[in-house]
Structures are given as structure tokens and as C-alpha cells.
Scaffold this motif. Structure first.
Motif, PDB file in Angstrom:
ATOM      1  N   ARG A  50      -9.735  23.722   9.993  1.00  0.00           N
ATOM      2  CA  ARG A  50      -8.788  23.740  10.896  1.00  0.00           C
ATOM      3  C   ARG A  50      -8.393  22.379  11.790  1.00  0.00           C
ATOM      4  O   ARG A  50      -9.450  21.803  11.514  1.00  0.00           O
ATOM      5  CB  ARG A  50      -9.181  24.715  11.836  1.00  0.00           C
ATOM      6  CG  ARG A  50     -10.070  26.011  11.693  1.00  0.00           C
ATOM      7  CD  ARG A  50     -10.291  26.835  13.021  1.00  0.00           C
ATOM      8  NE  ARG A  50     -10.372  27.845  12.540  1.00  0.00           N
ATOM      9  CZ  ARG A  50     -12.292  28.036  12.062  1.00  0.00           C
ATOM     10  NH1 ARG A  50     -12.701  28.105  11.275  1.00  0.00           N
ATOM     11  NH2 ARG A  50     -12.005  29.499  12.081  1.00  0.00           N
ATOM     12  N   GLY A  96     -18.086  20.365   9.432  1.00  0.00           N
ATOM     13  CA  GLY A  96     -16.189  20.927   9.685  1.00  0.00           C
ATOM     14  C   GLY A  96     -15.937  21.156   8.996  1.00  0.00           C
ATOM     15  O   GLY A  96     -15.074  21.173   9.209  1.00  0.00           O
ATOM     16  N   SER A 142      -7.850  18.700  13.237  1.00  0.00           N
ATOM     17  CA  SER A 142      -8.882  18.598  14.571  1.00  0.00           C
ATOM     18  C   SER A 142      -9.238  17.277  14.345  1.00  0.00           C
ATOM     19  O   SER A 142      -8.460  16.682  12.976  1.00  0.00           O
ATOM     20  CB  SER A 142     -10.266  19.195  14.356  1.00  0.00           C
ATOM     21  OG  SER A 142     -11.236  19.020  13.747  1.00  0.00           O
ATOM     22  N   LEU A 143      -9.664  16.325  15.406  1.00  0.00           N
ATOM     23  CA  LEU A 143      -9.704  15.072  15.849  1.00  0.00           C
ATOM     24  C   LEU A 143     -10.224  14.697  14.522  1.00  0.00           C
ATOM     25  O   LEU A 143     -10.230  13.587  13.833  1.00  0.00           O
ATOM     26  CB  LEU A 143      -9.760  14.503  17.117  1.00  0.00           C
ATOM     27  CG  LEU A 143      -8.673  14.725  17.799  1.00  0.00           C
ATOM     28  CD1 LEU A 143      -8.662  14.250  19.449  1.00  0.00           C
ATOM     29  CD2 LEU A 143      -7.611  13.798  17.877  1.00  0.00           C
ATOM     30  N   ARG A 144     -11.617  15.738  14.999  1.00  0.00           N
ATOM     31  CA  ARG A 144     -12.492  14.951  14.067  1.00  0.00           C
ATOM     32  C   ARG A 144     -12.391  14.937  12.114  1.00  0.00           C
ATOM     33  O   ARG A 144     -13.119  14.341  11.658  1.00  0.00           O
ATOM     34  CB  ARG A 144     -14.262  16.814  14.033  1.00  0.00           C
ATOM     35  CG  ARG A 144     -15.342  16.257  13.154  1.00  0.00           C
ATOM     36  CD  ARG A 144     -16.181  17.060  13.022  1.00  0.00           C
ATOM     37  NE  ARG A 144     -17.420  16.977  13.038  1.00  0.00           N
ATOM     38  CZ  ARG A 144     -18.521  17.399  12.617  1.00  0.00           C
ATOM     39  NH1 ARG A 144     -18.208  18.828  13.342  1.00  0.00           N
ATOM     40  NH2 ARG A 144     -18.699  17.722  11.577  1.00  0.00           N
TER      41      ARG A 144
END
Length: 371
Positions: free
Chosen positions: A160, A154, A162-164
Motif C-alpha cells: 500500500r 509496514g 503511503s508517506l511512511r
């Protein structure tokens, strides 16, 4: 560290073949210890470019270190100054190069440069004005390596949101508070500070890739241009062949670092330990240094025996910074220094210059140089 950041540091390119071989090659050599030698006054001190260092290894350049540890580059350089070893600051740092050299006037600067004479001249001038005495040009970034590991974990450039990514950070509360929150609160959003003469883009900017472009134009004429402008020590990093080492000498380089970028560029590229003998044979008096796969004092001495004048260590020092900041890096340097000093005694050597091929025997693998 959150998974994406750890993956960025620990991983390499494609199948990680070069990353593995960087380590495995050390196992192909065994020591021939020598005894009944008075080694009570032994020293691992080494002189590079007129400066004496306490031992024969230093800290390699590592990008975005300030995301792994709070003000990571400062932790690394301050620990290096305290231990009297060289530290190379990465051109992909998130801390201005001027701040690093103020903390450690003996720090070296490593540059990633495009094949654009105007931009080259401007950055080299900035580095000189800051007071650096040693400039390291990394040449093995013709294009970005295929780092599939980053995709799996990731990590991306730009970073970026992101939720992750938020979840990966949230489950590492120590990093979230000690590194990310402290950085944002005290210094704002990190930027690539040293790619060019002007400040680069923030790490989350969509156009951050502009700081990494046009490197496939870089060629020998640009090295000659740098040599004409730069009055200090000039080192070329990323050399893996005798041919390129000889050309570096012709163009006026003072030294080379034998390196495959920690296996992060061309997967399957030769391990630096396999290349160091060939490079040394063609270096024509240049200082030959090496990085890649070094984890113990025994690794340092094997590299020295095979022809390196000096060794740089990367990932272990950044892990130490992530765990313990400057104190952690000092501890890591101390561990490695103690191992080098101890193993010198077992080899019957009083000085680093006494370590050579007479102290090694091949136990597996393929030749390290041609013929």
C-alpha cells in the motif's frame, strides 16, 4: 533494503520462536573430527534425480525476490547455474517462470496451489511446457501465517503506497534507484507472475489476495492428481513428520524437503533439523532434503549427518543478491562451498556420503526423533 522489505525477509510469525529455534538447534550438536585420513581428493559433489551438482546445498525458493534485488530471481538462478547448484524458483516470483528456465535450464519450480483441480492442472501444464524437470509442491501454506512482524515494519500484501513507505524508500537511495526505478522503467509495475496459468495481479492491486486463496482445500487427492499429470521429479516441501513423509512416498513423490517455511507459518513448529531423522527413517528411499536456519558450511554438514541427503539455503542468498546481485550470490555460494570442503577434511571424509552420526555428539537439547 527499505525497512518493510527487510522486515519481510528477516522476520517470521508471531514471537519468532520457530525462527530462533531453526538456528539454535545447530548449537545442540558438536562435531567429532577424525584425522590421519588422506582427504586430498575429497569432493562435496552430490547427485540428485540423475543430475550431479558441485556441492551438497542449493538455493531455496523465496518470494518477491525481485523487490529485494533488481531481477532478483534471475540473479539467484544465474549464480546457481554458474556454480552448478540447484535453485528453486518461488511460485510467488515477480518474474515469469519461462524467463527463469531460459536463463537456467536446470532450475526447479516451486508451486503454491489451491485445492482446485482445474487450476492445478493448468499451472502444472504451464510448468511442464516451459521445460522444468523438477516440480516442488509447498504444502505448509494451508493459511497465511500470523506475521505480526510485517505489520510492525509496514509491509503488506498488497503493497500500500503511503508517506511512511515513501520515506522508507527515500532513505535507501541505492535500492530506490537500482531496484525500484530500474524495474519500473524497464519492466513496469511488478505482478505476481506464476501463481496460476495466467498472469496474476500487480503487487499494489487491492485484489492481489486472490492469488493466495483457497489453499486450505489442498489435500492428498490433489497430490495424486499432480503425480498423474507430472512426468518429471516431484518434491513435496513443508514436511515435518514421518507420517506425512510416508504418505508422500505412497502417493509417488520422488523427494521431500523438511521445512517449517523459515518459521513463517506456524510459530512453535518443530525446527527442520529436529525432524529430519524421523523423516529419513520413514522416507522409504525418497530423497530427503532440508532447509531452515542454515548459515554456515558446518550447518550443512550437521544436517547431512542427521539424515538429509541435501540442504537448501534461503535468506543468506537473498541478502547476497540484495547487496551484490549475481556477483553477490556467486560470492555467497563460494563462501559456503569453501566451508563445506574445509570441514569435510576435518571430519576425515572424502565424500558427502561418508558423513554420518558417527561425526556428531549431542551437547544440549532434546532428541531429534521419537523414542
Amino acid at each position: 533494503m527499505p525497512r518493510p522489505l527487510f522486515g519481510y525477509v528477516a522476520g517470521a510469525a508471531e514471537t519468532n520462536a520457530s525462527l530462533r529455534d531453526n538456528r539454535d538447534v545447530f548449537g545442540e550438536w558438536a562435531f567429532r573430527p577424525r584425522f590421519l585420513v588422506d582427504v586430498s581428493r575429497r569432493s562435496a559433489a552430490v547427485t540428485l534425480f540423475g543430475t550431479e551438482y558441485a556441492t551438497c546445498f542449493g538455493i531455496a525458493p523465496m518470494g518477491i525476490s525481485a523487490m529485494m534485488a533488481y531481477r532478483g530471481d534471475l540473479a539467484l538462478t544465474r549464480a546457481a547455474a554458474a556454480a552448478r547448484v540447484p535453485m528453486i524458483m518461488s511460485g510467488s516470483s515477480l518474474i515469469p517462470l519461462e524467463e527463469i528456465v531460459r536463463a537456467n535450464p536446470d532450475a526447479w519450480f516451486q508451486a503454491y496451489l489451491p485445492g482446485e483441480p482445474d487450476r492445478i492442472a493448468a499451472l502444472v501444464g504451464r510448468v511442464a511446457d516451459a521445460g522444468y524437470r523438477t516440480l516442488v509442491l509447498t504444502v505448509d501454506t494451508t493459511t497465511l501465517g500470523n506475521r505480526e512482524n510485517n505489520i510492525r515494519t509496514g509491509f503488506s500484501t498488497p503493497l500500500r503506497p503511503s508517506l511512511r513507505l515513501a520515506w522508507d524508500g527515500a532513505i535507501r537511495p541505492t535500492w530506490l534507484w537500482d531496484v525500484l526505478w530500474r524495474t519500473l522503467r524497464q519492466h513496469g509495475m511488478p505482478h505476481f507472475e506464476n501463481s496460476y496459468v495466467t498472469r496474476g495481479a500487480p503487487i499494489i492491486a487491492k485484489d492481489v489476495q486472490r492469488d493466495f486463496g483457497a489453499r486450505d482445500h489442498l489435500n492428498w487427492t490433489h497430490l495424486a492428481q499432480i503425480r498423474r499429470q507430472w512426468r518429471g521429479n516431484l518434491v513435496v516441501k513443508g514436511i515435518l513428520t514421518g507420517e506425512d513423509a510416508a504418505r508422500c512416498k505412497e502417493e509417488g513423490a520422488d523427494g521431500v524437503i523438511v521445512s517449517n517455511h523459515g518459521g513463517r507459518q506456524l510459530d512453535g513448529a518443530i525446527a527442520p533439523l529436529r525432524a529430519v531423522a524421523e523423516v529419513k527413517a520413514t522416507a522409504g528411499g525418497m530423497t530427503v532434503m532440508m532447509d531452515g536456519g542454515v548459515r554456515r558450511g558446518s550447518d550443512v554438514l550437521k544436517a547431512i549427518a542427521l539424515g538429509a541427503d541435501f540442504v537448501f539455503v534461503g535468506r543468506p542468498m537473498l541478502y547476497a543478491a540484495a547487496v551484490g546481485g549475481e556477483v553477490g550470490v556467486r560470492h555467497a555460494i563460494s563462501i559456503l562451498s569453501d566451508e563445506v570442503h574445509r570441514n569435510l577434511a576435518f571430519l576425515g571424509c572424502n565424500r558427502i556420503g561418508e558423513v554420518g552420526m558417527q561425526h556428531l555428539v549431542r551437547v544440549a537439547g532434546v532428541p531429534t526423533s521419537r523414542g
